[in-house]
Enzyme design. Structure first.
Site, short mmCIF file in Angstrom:
data_model
loop_
_atom_site.label_atom_id
_atom_site.label_comp_id
_atom_site.label_asym_id
_atom_site.label_seq_id
_atom_site.Cartn_x
_atom_site.Cartn_y
_atom_site.Cartn_z
N HIS A 53 0.82 -1.21 0.00
CA HIS A 53 0.00 0.00 0.00
C HIS A 53 0.86 1.26 0.00
O HIS A 53 0.51 2.26 -0.64
CB HIS A 53 -0.93 -0.01 1.22
CG HIS A 53 -2.01 1.02 1.16
ND1 HIS A 53 -3.08 0.94 0.30
CD2 HIS A 53 -2.19 2.17 1.86
CE1 HIS A 53 -3.87 1.98 0.47
NE2 HIS A 53 -3.36 2.75 1.41
N HIS A 99 -10.36 3.07 -0.91
CA HIS A 99 -10.57 2.77 0.50
C HIS A 99 -11.41 1.50 0.57
O HIS A 99 -12.42 1.43 1.27
CB HIS A 99 -11.25 3.95 1.21
CG HIS A 99 -10.54 4.36 2.46
ND1 HIS A 99 -11.17 4.69 3.63
CD2 HIS A 99 -9.21 4.49 2.73
CE1 HIS A 99 -10.29 5.01 4.56
NE2 HIS A 99 -9.09 4.90 4.03
#
EC number: 6.3.5.3
Length: 742
Positions: A53, A99
């Site tokens: 990430h 998200h």
């Protein structure tokens, strides 16, 4: 404070394996980068910063395929958001972020904080956010869990954006079983600024202050970055502690305070960055790396809302509404006064130091002392195995699926009730799309359009992606994602400028999934070069799986375009009876991955055929020229459901109809999803000039009528349907499904 484990215990028990750090990476850190065993805090920092990430260690080789520069790009990837020149000393700033994992686990807060995070990226660049967009992908609505997630995700987006006073003006929402266990929530924000105000996320100048501003730090979101770098399973589906909690009212104050500082006192500021994924460690280490500096932080000075937080927790918390500033020495109190005015905390927590070391103190003890580069630049890139999926090899040997349609009216009516095609106004009406009164075209149009006050210009923006096409044919599907976004922008009368993206895929350690990523990015990159739309920002979201079941590979393209004259914005709906109706672009038998195939067979299959990307771009540019010259009354691009659905959509919410002659086309062609096509209406007196510009790429197929009927003549049948009846089906489908009981 005593560390949770000694370095020796860490080496023996290997807790880092649960934090997405591999044993090989741990060994490399201790032997090659540090020459010693990292302590507990340091190991946690490495785990977060070396996660996919934050580091893109698996995807970075593929991301290098993207073009990221052209004559208008002022800032490409690497900062909080990309920046593009729109003339007159102004710039548009935009970025998209995923998200997905937080929204799957906690839909309301996950979606809300996704909006908050992307807004901070925009104003950290010095821009005022002027619009929000989203790209949402859910499972089917016949599932009660999906209905709950849809309701709460949309509410989270609406509540946060509405409280911020920023209109949500465009987006997409699709439904497919592949997203049942792992929904996708991609948020995009667009900002406007003067070019002189562009900021950087850098920390430099020995003795300059590192200042923490905004909300206090709590324990929410700890290891959110590593949570987003792992597959879902029955255990981590309940990991709500990794989901942040947002406060839009504080974010509004933070936005105003930061822009006050940037615009009125730029000489006090060296750099600014949002505290996003991996919290303080990510923002501080990245800023120090960008400034080629060392940094020393005292964590006892960090504002905390919970007692007894460890250094590990303070550094990895992803509490929202926080920013990190590098302020010139001597201006700390000046900056504090600005934030005091907005009732926000502003605390000096450290200094820029000579050298390149990253040093942390907590409870009076040194708890971290490592090179800055070890966190940001020394991450081991991973070479991933690739393999073409067997299903694609097999599909290439099979004949293409061609539908057999007996009753065209029944098929069109059924398609209009499909969740992905049906009216989404029951969802987006929860978003304020008109706040600030600059919205020219909002949700329901091909693209959202905003006027730029004080000028004749406007901005068009869209989000687009179709995982079904990419699943069947990754490279062609990647091209289609870009072409669909460009079509939405051009249909509004705007020139495409650049894109941001969210690359949503499954587990990259699966060779077939990494092949899908590589091939689809190649397709997107080729299309970006053809359309001169570089990738200026974006993110990668991998490990979108639940108990081994991956989503369809779903690259989302967020595109922004420039309208030179806002008075020439092109509506999506027909305008005048008597106008000529043209189909721009060629129609083929393209049904693989279509809504028609999914509806009729219950699945998708086949190969998405390649198309002439250069030719599509050429006639789209000529179409834009006709719009800029005032020849076009309305335009609507064709996507899900093909020509039949698009024709219906152009007359919905009007009192007009269409009389269409497709006598040379068989019925199924009405629902083909060949990319790069438009329905365009033109006043009769302008038709000759329009045809001269478009040539053979414009096909006269009918005219706009005063009757509220959709009439289509086909080679093997006719369609004669009341528009109000079709519109009722289209409008009621999603509300009815959301109210249904299992």
């Amino acid at each position: 404070m005593k560390q949770a484990m000694t370095p020796e215990e860490i080496k023996e028990k290997k807790p880092y394996l649960d934090w997405s750090l591999t044993e090989a990476e741990y060994d490399y850190i201790r032997t090659q980068l540090l020459g010693r065993l990292p302590n507990y805090t340091e190991t946690g920092l490495f785990s977060a910063m070396w996660s996919e990430h934050c580091s893109y260690k698996k995807s970075k080789p593929v991301l290098r395929l993207f073009p990221n520069k052209n004559e208008r790009v002022l800032q490409g990837p690497g900062e909080g958001a990309g920046v593009v020149d729109i003339d007159d000393g102004q710039a548009v700033v935009f970025k998209a972020e995923s998200h997905n994992h937080p929204t799957t686990v906690e839909p309301y807060q996950g979606a809300a904080t996704g909006v908050g995070g992307i807004l901070r990226d925009i104003f950290s660049m010095g821009a005022r956010p002027i619009a929000s967009l989203d790209s949402l992908h859910f499972g089917e609505l016949d599932n009660s869990t999906t209905r709950m997630k849809v309701t709460n995700t949309v509410r989270g987006i609406g509540d946060y954006g509405n409280c911020m006073g920023i209109p949500t003006i465009a987006g997409e929402t699709t439904f497919d079983p592949c997203y049942q266990g792992n929904i996708l929530c991609n948020a995009m924000s667009v900002g406007l600024m003067d070019q002189k105000d562009i900021q950087q996320g850098r920390a430099a100048g020995i003795g300059n202050a590192v200042m923490y501003v905004g909300a206090k730090t709590g324990r929410d979101g700890i290891h959110g970055a590593t949570f987003a770098s792992a597959d879902f399973n029955d255990e981590n589906m309940t990991q709500r502690s990794a989901v942040q909690v947002g406060n839009p009212f504080m974010e509004k104050l933070l936005l105003e305070a930061c822009l006050d500082l940037i615009r009125n006192h730029p000489d006090w500021l060296v750099g600014i960055q949002d505290m996003g994924a991996a919290g303080i460690v990510s923002s501080s280490a990245e800023m120090a790396s960008e400034g080629q500096s060392g940094m020393e932080l005292n964590l006892d000075l960090v504002p905390q809302r919970e007692p007894g937080m460890s250094a590990y927790e303070i550094m990895l918390s992803e509490s929202q509404e926080r920013m990190l500033l590098c302020v010139k020495k001597g201006h700390e109190e000046d900056v504090k006064k600005i934030f005091d005015f907005y009732d926000l905390e502003a605390v000096t927590i450290g200094r820029i130091t000579a050298g390149h070391d990253y040093v942390l103190f907590h409870d009076g003890e040194e708890v971290c002392h490592i090179p800055v580069s070890s966190l940001t630049d020394d991450v081991l890139e991973e070479e991933s195995l690739e393999k073409k999926p067997a299903r694609i090899e097999l599909a290439e040997q099979q004949p293409a699926w061609i539908p057999d349609i007996d009753n065209v009216a029944e098929v069109l009516t059924a398609l209009l009730a499909q969740s992905t095609i049906a009216d989404k106004s029951s969802l987006y009406q929860q978003y304020d799309s008109q706040v600030r009164t600059n919205t020219v075209a909002g949700p329901g149009s091909d693209a959202g359009v905003l006027r730029i006050r004080g000028t004749h210009k406007g901005l068009a923006m869209t989000t687009d992606g179709n995982g079904r096409f990419v699943y069947l044919s990754p490279e062609v599907g990647g091209q289609i994602a870009l072409v669909e976004a460009a079509a939405n922008i051009i249909a509004s009368g705007a020139e495409p400028l650049a894109i941001t993206d969210c690359l949503n895929y499954g587990d990259p350690t699966d060779p077939e999934i990494f092949w899908e990523l590589h091939q689809s990015v190649q397709g997107m990159a080729d299309a970006c070069r053809e359309f001169n739309t570089p990738v200026i920002s974006g993110n990668v979201s991998l490990y979108n799986e639940n108990n081994g079941q991956a989503i369809h590979p779903t690259p989302m393209v967020g595109m922004v375009g420039l309208i030179k004259n806002i008075d020439r914005v092109i509506p999506s709906f027909v305008q005048h009876p008597g106008d000529k109706v043209y189909l721009v672009g060629q129609t083929r038998d393209d049904y693989a991955g279509s809504e028609l195939q999914k509806m009729m067979t219950g699945d998708i299959s086949g190969i998405v055929e390649s198309f002439d990307l250069h030719h599509v771009h050429q006639y789209m540019q000529r179409l834009l020229t006709t719009m800029e010259n005032g020849l076009v009354s309305s335009a609507h691009d064709l996507s899900e459901g093909g020509l039949g659905v698009a024709l219906a959509e152009t007359v919905f919410k009007t009192d007009l109809g269409l009389k269409i002659d497709l006598a040379d086309q068989h019925t199924a062609r009405l629902f083909s999803e060949t990319p790069g096509r438009f329905i365009v209406t033109v006043a009769p007196e302008k038709a000759t000039e329009f045809e001269q510009v478009l040539g053979k790429d414009a096909h006269l197929i009918g005219e706009v009528t005063n009757s509220h009927w959709l009439m289509v003549k086909l080679a093997n049948g006719e369609l004669n349907e009341n528009v109000a009846k079709l519109q009722e089906t289209w409008e009621e489908a999603i509300p009815c499904q959301l109210k249904s009981k299992d």
